[in-house]
Design an enzyme around this catalytic site. Sequence first.
Site, short mmCIF file in Angstrom:
data_model
loop_
_atom_site.label_atom_id
_atom_site.label_comp_id
_atom_site.label_asym_id
_atom_site.label_seq_id
_atom_site.Cartn_x
_atom_site.Cartn_y
_atom_site.Cartn_z
N ARG A 273 -7.59 8.21 -5.44
CA ARG A 273 -7.84 6.80 -5.16
C ARG A 273 -8.23 6.05 -6.43
NH1 ARG A 273 -11.51 7.91 0.22
NH2 ARG A 273 -9.78 8.45 1.64
N TYR B 46 -8.88 -22.04 -22.91
CA TYR B 46 -9.20 -23.36 -23.46
C TYR B 46 -9.86 -23.22 -24.83
CZ TYR B 46 -11.49 -27.88 -23.97
OH TYR B 46 -11.95 -29.11 -24.44
N VAL C 209 0.83 -1.20 0.00
CA VAL C 209 0.00 0.00 0.00
C VAL C 209 0.86 1.24 0.00
CG1 VAL C 209 -1.78 1.26 1.27
CG2 VAL C 209 -1.80 -1.23 1.23
N TYR D 21 -0.36 8.51 -5.02
CA TYR D 21 -1.51 9.12 -4.33
C TYR D 21 -1.18 10.52 -3.79
CZ TYR D 21 -5.35 9.51 -0.98
OH TYR D 21 -6.45 9.94 -0.28
N HIS E 19 -2.43 -5.89 -12.63
CA HIS E 19 -3.04 -7.21 -12.51
C HIS E 19 -3.33 -7.80 -13.89
CE1 HIS E 19 -3.56 -6.38 -8.23
NE2 HIS E 19 -3.92 -7.63 -8.07
#
Length: 470
Positions: free
Chosen positions: A386, A459, A365, A372, A397
Amino acid sequence: MGDRGGSGGPRRRRPGSRPSSQGGSGPAAAEEVRDVGAWGDSPAPDKDKDGDVDVGSGPWDLRCHRLQDSLFSSDSGFSNYRGILNWCVVMLILSNARLFLENLIKYGVLVDPLQVVSLFLKDPYRWPALCLVIVANIFAVAAFQVEKRLAVGALTEQAGLLLHVVNLATILCFPAAVAFLLESITPVGSVLALIVYTILFLKLFSYRDVNLWCRERRARAKAKAASASKKANGGAAQGTVSYPDNLTYRDLYYFLFAPTLCYELNFPRSPRVRKRFLLRRLLEMLFLTQLQVGLIQQWMVPTIQNSMKPFKDMDYSRIVERLLKLAVPNHLIWLIFFYWLFHSCLNAVAELMRFGDREFYRDCVGAWVHFYKPMLRRGSSKWLARTCVFLASAFFHEYLVSIPLRMFRLWAFTGMMAQIPLAWIVSRFFWGNYGNAAVWLTLIIGQPVAVLMYVHDYYVLNHEAPVAGA
């Protein structure tokens, strides 16, 4: 008035009550004594010389009821739920033991450590993932050389900023292009290489940010006296490093290997290396690595493979059943991974490097402080800052999932960005334990949803599409 207790036992004044001004006699004192027997708290029963309770000392000593709330009511003040917690743990162990035994009966033993090794060494003569990790040193040295020239004034701040931006952009684009275009690199090796480059990106971003802050302070200090300059640069404390003395290869690589994403000129250091502590962490790393691999092979892989047909047939009830069945091992592996990474691995590295700050959980963080807080200083609102932090986290990610799989579906990105409205809903409509339960529910259910989405798309793209084309 008659005796309410029904026996002729002597009356006693309530302990701690104040006697009347006339020695306790009179109607007021008598009324006080009667109130104690009728509605007040029962006094402590008299005891004989052996310490046993004298049951015949008064009528209130035989009472077993008093004014009190149910233990399940929030007004009761009861807070010792250790027994219920133990019951939950026992039920959790029994239910998961049944599932694990059912898995063994149905599929047999599927654990194969050599199969995992082959995922890393698909092409052992080239090892593209390892080559990518070695090449990462070039970008670290480039950032260091830019900072050295900025410190002596050989580069302007604008030119230095441009070089840093190009270097950081190349750190993200170069390994992504190699992982996406090179067929010999495996998805697992690609993930590990991209994790190294992501960590390098965040570290060098912090490295540049802190050195810039030091240059700005040094420039402001030049207009003051020499003593004020030493104080501003932190040179008054013995044994500390001040800018630009921190610009050495030793300092750079200590930061690159240290278990932190935030750069400092003087990291807290532990006095010595604790050998027993280090050995325990290394044994934990070895054991938990094997445990995670075994759980993935034995528990998750069969469940995921059996989920393909329900997805193909759009059998929603079976999809939900597969999702719930996958949620338990996925969450268990996630918890083990969290302990393995943030306690075992990072503590082992920190012990070897004598790195003093061991609260690694908050450092992830704290790394976003470089995104930030600068936005707040420039006048941006907290909501916008934020949102940008969540946007950057969602990007990384997706970066670590889509590129190794060579497909872009944005499931991880969507999952991270969905936390913004989720945080608003939880803070608005849920409080206390309910909000905490809502967060845990999204973690337990949300992750297997993303896993199934990516596996299904992978797949379809790599197995059904070639068959259809043939």
